[in-house]
Design a protein around this motif. Structure first.
Motif, PDB file in Angstrom:
ATOM      1  N   ASN A 166      20.822  20.420  72.377  1.00 52.06           N
ATOM      2  CA  ASN A 166      19.479  20.591  71.834  1.00 52.06           C
ATOM      3  C   ASN A 166      18.460  20.293  72.929  1.00 52.06           C
ATOM      4  N   ALA A 167      17.313  20.951  72.838  1.00 55.25           N
ATOM      5  CA  ALA A 167      16.200  20.751  73.771  1.00 55.25           C
ATOM      6  C   ALA A 167      14.921  20.695  72.960  1.00 55.25           C
ATOM      7  N   ASN A 168      13.992  19.886  73.421  1.00 53.66           N
ATOM      8  CA  ASN A 168      12.733  19.748  72.686  1.00 53.66           C
ATOM      9  C   ASN A 168      11.570  19.626  73.659  1.00 53.66           C
ATOM     10  N   ILE A 169      10.390  20.027  73.176  1.00 52.39           N
ATOM     11  CA  ILE A 169       9.159  19.868  73.937  1.00 52.39           C
ATOM     12  C   ILE A 169       8.034  19.598  72.947  1.00 52.39           C
ATOM     13  N   GLY A 170       7.142  18.708  73.320  1.00 54.77           N
ATOM     14  CA  GLY A 170       6.024  18.357  72.452  1.00 54.77           C
ATOM     15  C   GLY A 170       4.726  18.282  73.231  1.00 54.77           C
ATOM     16  N   TYR A 171       3.644  18.525  72.525  1.00 52.60           N
ATOM     17  CA  TYR A 171       2.320  18.483  73.156  1.00 52.60           C
ATOM     18  C   TYR A 171       1.333  17.885  72.164  1.00 52.60           C
ATOM     19  N   GLN A 172       0.386  17.080  72.679  1.00 49.33           N
ATOM     20  CA  GLN A 172      -0.719  16.595  71.868  1.00 49.33           C
ATOM     21  C   GLN A 172      -1.998  16.587  72.702  1.00 49.33           C
ATOM     22  N   THR A 173      -3.108  16.861  72.040  1.00 51.22           N
ATOM     23  CA  THR A 173      -4.386  16.882  72.742  1.00 51.22           C
ATOM     24  C   THR A 173      -4.782  15.464  73.136  1.00 51.22           C
ATOM     25  N   LYS A 174      -5.746  15.364  74.048  1.00 46.91           N
ATOM     26  CA  LYS A 174      -6.166  14.048  74.522  1.00 46.91           C
ATOM     27  C   LYS A 174      -6.720  13.179  73.403  1.00 46.91           C
ATOM     28  N   ASP A 175      -7.436  13.792  72.468  1.00 47.32           N
ATOM     29  CA  ASP A 175      -7.981  13.012  71.362  1.00 47.32           C
ATOM     30  C   ASP A 175      -6.967  12.820  70.237  1.00 47.32           C
ATOM     31  N   LYS A 176      -5.739  13.334  70.420  1.00 45.89           N
ATOM     32  CA  LYS A 176      -4.629  13.181  69.480  1.00 45.89           C
ATOM     33  C   LYS A 176      -4.901  13.845  68.132  1.00 45.89           C
ATOM     34  N   ARG A 177      -5.844  14.741  68.105  1.00 46.03           N
ATOM     35  CA  ARG A 177      -6.169  15.392  66.846  1.00 46.03           C
ATOM     36  C   ARG A 177      -5.120  16.444  66.475  1.00 46.03           C
ATOM     37  N   TYR A 178      -4.536  17.082  67.468  1.00 47.59           N
ATOM     38  CA  TYR A 178      -3.533  18.115  67.222  1.00 47.59           C
ATOM     39  C   TYR A 178      -2.279  17.787  68.020  1.00 47.59           C
ATOM     40  N   ALA A 179      -1.106  17.987  67.389  1.00 44.72           N
ATOM     41  CA  ALA A 179       0.172  17.770  68.069  1.00 44.72           C
ATOM     42  C   ALA A 179       1.181  18.785  67.556  1.00 44.72           C
ATOM     43  N   VAL A 180       2.107  19.176  68.435  1.00 36.58           N
ATOM     44  CA  VAL A 180       3.155  20.116  68.065  1.00 36.58           C
ATOM     45  C   VAL A 180       4.459  19.681  68.726  1.00 36.58           C
ATOM     46  N   ASP A 181       5.553  19.767  67.976  1.00 38.69           N
ATOM     47  CA  ASP A 181       6.898  19.499  68.493  1.00 38.69           C
ATOM     48  C   ASP A 181       7.759  20.717  68.214  1.00 38.69           C
ATOM     49  N   ALA A 182       8.507  21.155  69.214  1.00 33.89           N
ATOM     50  CA  ALA A 182       9.418  22.295  69.063  1.00 33.89           C
ATOM     51  C   ALA A 182      10.818  21.858  69.486  1.00 33.89           C
ATOM     52  N   VAL A 183      11.816  22.258  68.701  1.00 31.32           N
ATOM     53  CA  VAL A 183      13.203  21.863  68.953  1.00 31.32           C
ATOM     54  C   VAL A 183      14.097  23.087  68.854  1.00 31.32           C
ATOM     55  N   TYR A 184      15.009  23.219  69.806  1.00 30.73           N
ATOM     56  CA  TYR A 184      16.078  24.211  69.731  1.00 30.73           C
ATOM     57  C   TYR A 184      17.399  23.457  69.639  1.00 30.73           C
ATOM     58  N   PHE A 185      18.265  23.835  68.701  1.00 28.01           N
ATOM     59  CA  PHE A 185      19.556  23.168  68.567  1.00 28.01           C
ATOM     60  C   PHE A 185      20.673  24.203  68.466  1.00 28.01           C
ATOM     61  N   HIS A 186      21.833  23.853  69.004  1.00 26.00           N
ATOM     62  CA  HIS A 186      22.970  24.772  69.049  1.00 26.00           C
ATOM     63  C   HIS A 186      24.258  23.952  68.930  1.00 26.00           C
ATOM     64  N   ASN A 187      25.092  24.292  67.948  1.00 28.97           N
ATOM     65  CA  ASN A 187      26.386  23.638  67.743  1.00 28.97           C
ATOM     66  C   ASN A 187      27.478  24.703  67.719  1.00 28.97           C
ATOM     67  N   LYS A 188      28.588  24.397  68.362  1.00 28.87           N
ATOM     68  CA  LYS A 188      29.714  25.329  68.382  1.00 28.87           C
ATOM     69  C   LYS A 188      31.021  24.544  68.319  1.00 28.87           C
ATOM     70  N   ILE A 189      31.884  24.928  67.381  1.00 30.13           N
ATOM     71  CA  ILE A 189      33.195  24.294  67.221  1.00 30.13           C
ATOM     72  C   ILE A 189      34.258  25.394  67.215  1.00 30.13           C
ATOM     73  N   VAL A 190      35.270  25.244  68.059  1.00 31.11           N
ATOM     74  CA  VAL A 190      36.430  26.142  68.072  1.00 31.11           C
ATOM     75  C   VAL A 190      37.671  25.258  67.981  1.00 31.11           C
ATOM     76  N   ASN A 191      38.292  25.234  66.789  1.00 34.71           N
ATOM     77  CA  ASN A 191      39.428  24.351  66.543  1.00 34.71           C
ATOM     78  C   ASN A 191      40.660  25.143  66.139  1.00 34.71           C
ATOM     79  N   GLU A 192      41.766  24.847  66.799  1.00 35.58           N
ATOM     80  CA  GLU A 192      43.049  25.372  66.341  1.00 35.58           C
ATOM     81  C   GLU A 192      43.460  24.637  65.065  1.00 35.58           C
ATOM     82  N   GLU A 193      44.131  25.350  64.151  1.00 32.74           N
ATOM     83  CA  GLU A 193      44.575  24.770  62.883  1.00 32.74           C
ATOM     84  C   GLU A 193      46.085  24.924  62.778  1.00 32.74           C
ATOM     85  N   ASN A 194      46.811  23.795  62.661  1.00 33.95           N
ATOM     86  CA  ASN A 194      48.274  23.878  62.564  1.00 33.95           C
ATOM     87  C   ASN A 194      48.795  23.612  61.156  1.00 33.95           C
TER      88      ASN A 194
END
Length: 677
Positions: A203-231
C-alpha cells in the motif's frame, strides 16, 4: 483437566491482587486536534539521540494512525512500537491473545478458535478464511513523522519460510505533505507436498493539508495478492500421528494440482473541509498597549479587532473503489477428494472464479472544529452522513456464469458526549437498504469511565445483517444453491476493565438465525437462538528481572455442535530480561506456552475457501511450547525461536485442522530495524 483449570484461575486471582503502578486515561498523552495535527509534540528524552548507524530522530515523534477514526474528528494515534516484548510472534495466526486454526503453514486459510464475529454492514461475498493476510483500509498504517522513518523486518525459518516487511514514511513542506509506502510478504513451501503459500501486500499513501489546516486530503492505494497451493490435507493421518514417516514430503496428500488465487486491491480518497475560516492568531501581540520596565516605558499597538468566527463544522467526503477476485483451479477435477460432493455432472477439471467491484461514496457532516482536542474536548460532538455503494458481482465456471448489480443506501449517525475529561458516552446507528429490497441495521452504544488508575468500558450492540452472498447464491462446479435466508441478528453486551497491566473482558452474545456450513458442506440456518459467553483475563507482572504474562479465556456456547470452540484457551509467557555491556544490549529469554481443550475443530474445503462442521474427531489437549531469545541493540531488534520444540520429545499429535498437521519443531530467526532519520 479440572486441576489444570483451577491452577490457572488461582494463579490469575493471585496476580490480580498485585498493586498497579500506572494510570490509564481516556485521552492520550498527546493532544490531537480534529485536523489530525498535534497541538504539541512529545519531546521526552533527547530528540537528537543517536540511532543505529548514527541516525538522528526520536521514535516518540513518530505516530501511526488509521484511515478511519474511532472518534468524531480525532484520529486514533499511537506511537511506533520499539519494545522487545513479543517480537518473536511474527505469525498472525499465533499471537499472545489470539489463536487461529490454520492449515499448518504461514499464509494459509485460517479460522479463529476464539469467538470473533466481525459483522460487516455492507454487501459481502462471505469468504473470510484469508482475512488475516488481506489488508483492508482499516489495517493500513498511515504515519505522521517530522523526519524520514523506515522499518525493515525479516524472518526466516525451516522449509524456506520467509517474512519480509519494508515500510517508509516522510513529510515535506513543514508537514503539509505526508507520504508513505508499506510492503509485506509471507512465503513458505511447507512441510508437505503441494503446500506452498505466497502472500504479498502493498500500500502507498499521500496526504496534503493547507497551511491554515482548513482543507486536507488523504489518498491510499492498496494491493493484496495470495497464490496458495491446496493439498486437501494428508491422506492418512496415522502416518503423522504415529510418526511412521519422518520424511513429510513423501506422505500422500489428497490434491496434487489445486490452487487458490486471491486478489484484493483498490484506492481510497478522503477529503475534509472546515466550513469556517481558521481563527487569526494574535497571541504574539500583548494584551495592553503599554509595558512598564524599570526606568522606561515601551508603547505597543493594541491587538487588532476582528469579528469572532463561529465554527460551522466540517464536511467529509470519502471515495473508495475496490475489487475482489477469488479463483479456484484444479486440473484433476475428478479426484477422489471430491467424491462425497454431489456436483451435478462429471468434472474433469475446474476453474471457479468470483469477483466483485465496489464503488463507495460517503458524505458526512460533523460539528468538529480544527482546534478541538482530546485533552480539553467540548461537551458534544456529532456527525451524520449518507453512504451510496454500488456492487458488481460476477461468478463463472466453465459451464455457468452469474452477474448481479446491487446498490446500497446507508444513512448513518454518531454522537459523543464528553461529560467530563474522564467520562465519555457515545452512540451510533447505521441503516442499510439495498436494491434487492433487503435491509440491515446496526446500533451500538458505549460508556468509557476513567477513575484513578482504572478504566472501565461498557458497550452494547444490536445488529441485523443480510446473509453473505456465499450462503444465498453460489454457482460453481461442485457447489450450487439458491437460497433465501433470513437476516442474521446479533446482540452483544460487553464489559472491559483495565488497571495498569491487568485486563478483564466479559462479553455475552446472542445470535439469531445463525448461518453456517454443515457436515455435508451445505449452507444451513439455525432457527433457534445461539448464545455465547466469553471471559478474557490478562495479567502481566514483574519481579526483578523476571516476568510473567498470563492469558486465560473461558468460552461457553449454548450449542457447540453449531459453533464449535474450545472451552478453555490459555497463552502464557515466562521470561527473564536484563541489560548487559553497560546497557548496550537489552535481552529477553523466555518460553511461550499455549494450550486449548478438545473440541470438534472445523474442516476446510479449498474449493469453497471456507470451513465447515465435522463431528468425527476432536482436536486439542496438546501443548504448544516455544523457546525464544529476543535482543535489542540501539534500534535493531533480533530474535531466535525454537518453535513447538516439544514435538521433538512428545507424540506427534498436533492437528489443529482435520488432516492438516501443524509444523514440526523448527528454528526461526528474525530482525527488525527501525530507522528515525
Amino acid at each position: 483437566m479440572k486441576s489444570t483449570t483451577h491452577f490457572y484461575l488461582l494463579l490469575l486471582l493471585f496476580a490480580f491482587s498485585i498493586p498497579a503502578y500506572a494510570q490509564t486515561n481516556l485521552s492520550d498523552k498527546r493532544t490531537i486536534n480534529s485536523s489530525g495535527d498535534p497541538e504539541s509534540d512529545v519531546t521526552e528524552g533527547n530528540p537528537k539521540q543517536n540511532d543505529s548507524l548514527l541516525n538522528v530522530g526520536n521514535p516518540k515523534n513518530v505516530f501511526i494512525y488509521s484511515f478511519y477514526s474511532g472518534y468524531i474528528g480525532f484520529p486514533n494515534q499511537h506511537v511506533v512500537d520499539t519494545n522487545l516484548r513479543r517480537i518473536e510472534q511474527h505469525n498472525p495466526t499465533k499471537q499472545a491473545r489470539a489463536f487461529y486454526q490454520d492449515l499448518g503453514n504461514i499464509g494459509s486459510a485460517s479460522l479463529p478458535i476464539l469467538f470473533i464475529p466481525h459483522p460487516k454492514f455492507a454487501f459481502d461475498i462471505g469468504i473470510s478464511s484469508f482475512d488475516l493476510f488481506l489488508k483492508d483500509l482499516s489495517e493500513i498504517e498511515l504515519i505522521e513523522t517530522p523526519s524520514p522513518f523506515t522499518q525493515l523486518s525479516y524472518t526466516m525459518g525451516s522449509k524456506k519460510e520467509n517474512s519480509l516487511r519494508i515500510q517508509h514514511a516522510q513529510s515535506f513542506m513543514d508537514k503539509q505533505i505526508k507520504a508513505g509506502l508499506d510492503f509485506q510478504l509471507f512465503n513458505s513451501i511447507g512441510y508437505y507436498n503441494q503446500q506452498h503459500t505466497d502472500v504479498k501486500n502493498f500500500n502507498a499513501n499521500i496526504g496534503y493539508q493547507t497551511k491554515d489546516k482548513r482543507y486536507a486530503v488523504d489518498a491510499v492505494y492498496f494491493h493484496n495478492k495470495i497464490v496458495n497451493e491446496e493439498n486437501g490435507g494428508i491422506l492418512y493421518d496415522s502416518l503423522y500421528r504415529d510418526n511412521l514417516e519422518p520424511n513429510r514430503e513423501i506422505i500422500d496428500i489428497n490434491l496434487a494440482n489445486a490452487e487458490n488465487y486471491i486478489k484484493y486491491s483498490g484506492i481510497a480518497i478522503k477529503q475534509n473541509l472546515f466550513i469556517s475560516k481558521s481563527l487569526p492568531d494574535y497571541s504574539a501581540i500583548p494584551d495592553t498597549n503599554t509595558i512598564n520596565y524599570d526606568g522606561y516605558i515601551v508603547q505597543h499597538y493594541k491587538k487588532p479587532f476582528f469579528n469572532p468566527i463561529i465554527p460551522l463544522g466540517k464536511i467529509t467526503h470519502t471515495f473508495i473503489f475496490s475489487k475482489e477476485i477469488y479463483q479456484y483451479t484444479d486440473t484433476d477435477g475428478a479426484s477422489a477428494f471430491y467424491e462425497n460432493i454431489l456436483f451435478p455432472f462429471e468434472v474433469t477439471s475446474t476453474f471457479d472464479s468470483i469477483s466483485n467491484r465496489k464503488i463507495e461514496n460517503l458524505f458526512e457532516y460533523s460539528n468538529a472544529n480544527y482546534k478541538d482536542n482530546l485533552e480539553h474536548p467540548k461537551y458534544l460532538f456529532y456527525t451524520f452522513g449518507l453512504g451510496i455503494n454500488t456492487n458488481s458481482y460476477n461468478q463463472f465456471t466453465k459451464n455457468y456464469s452469474i452477474n448481479l448489480t446491487v446498490s446500497e443506501i446507508n444513512p448513518q449517525a454518531k454522537i459523543q458526549l464528553f461529560l467530563t475529561k474522564s467520562i465519555l458516552l457515545s452512540a451510533s446507528g447505521l441503516y442499510s437498504y439495498r436494491s434487492d429490497n433487503t435491509s440491515a441495521y446496526n446500533l451500538d452504544g458505549k460508556m468509557k469511565l476513567s477513575f484513578g488508575k482504572n478504566l472501565l468500558s461498557v458497550s452494547v450492540q444490536s445488529a441485523s445483517l443480510q446473509p453473505k452472498m456465499i450462503f444465498n447464491h453460489n454457482y460453481s462446479d461442485y457447489f450450487r444453491w439458491d437460497n433465501n435466508f433470513k437476516n442474521q441478528k446479533f446482540q452483544e453486551l460487553r464489559f472491559d476493565f483495565q488497571r495498569a497491566s491487568t485486563k478483564v473482558n466479559v462479553k455475552a452474545d446472542l445470535i439469531h438465525d445463525y448461518l453456517y456450513f454443515n457436515e455435508s458442506i451445505s449452507p444451513q440456518q439455525n432457527s433457534a437462538a445461539l448464545s455465547y459467553l466469553g471471559i478474557y483475563m490478562n495479567q502481566e507482572f514483574h519481579i526483578n528481572h523476571f516476568g510473567l504474562d498470563l492469558n486465560l479465556v473461558y468460552q461457553k456456547v449454548s450449542d457447540p455442535n453449531l459453533l464449535p470452540l474450545p472451552e478453555i484457551f490459555t497463552s502464557n509467557s515466562i521470561y527473564y530480561t536484563n541489560k548487559l555491556f553497560k546497557n548496550a544490549l537489552e535481552m529477553e529469554i523466555g518460553i511461550n506456552i499455549r494450550y486449548f481443550t478438545k473440541y470438534y475443530a472445523q474442516n476446510y474445503m479449498p474449493a469453497l475457501r471456507s470451513f465447515y462442521l465435522q463431528n468425527e474427531k476432536q482436536f486439542g489437549n496438546y501443548p504448544y511450547f516455544d523457546f525464544y531469545v529476543n535482543a535489542k541493540i540501539k534500534r535493531a531488534r533480533i530474535f531466535f525461536k525454537y518453535e513447538q520444540f516439544n514435538t521433538s520429545f512428545m507424540a506427534a499429535n498436533f492437528f489443529i485442522t482435520p488432516h492438516y498437521p501443524n509444523q514440526d519443531a523448527s528454528l526461526k530467526f528474525g530482525v527488525i530495524w527501525k530507522l528515525f532519520n
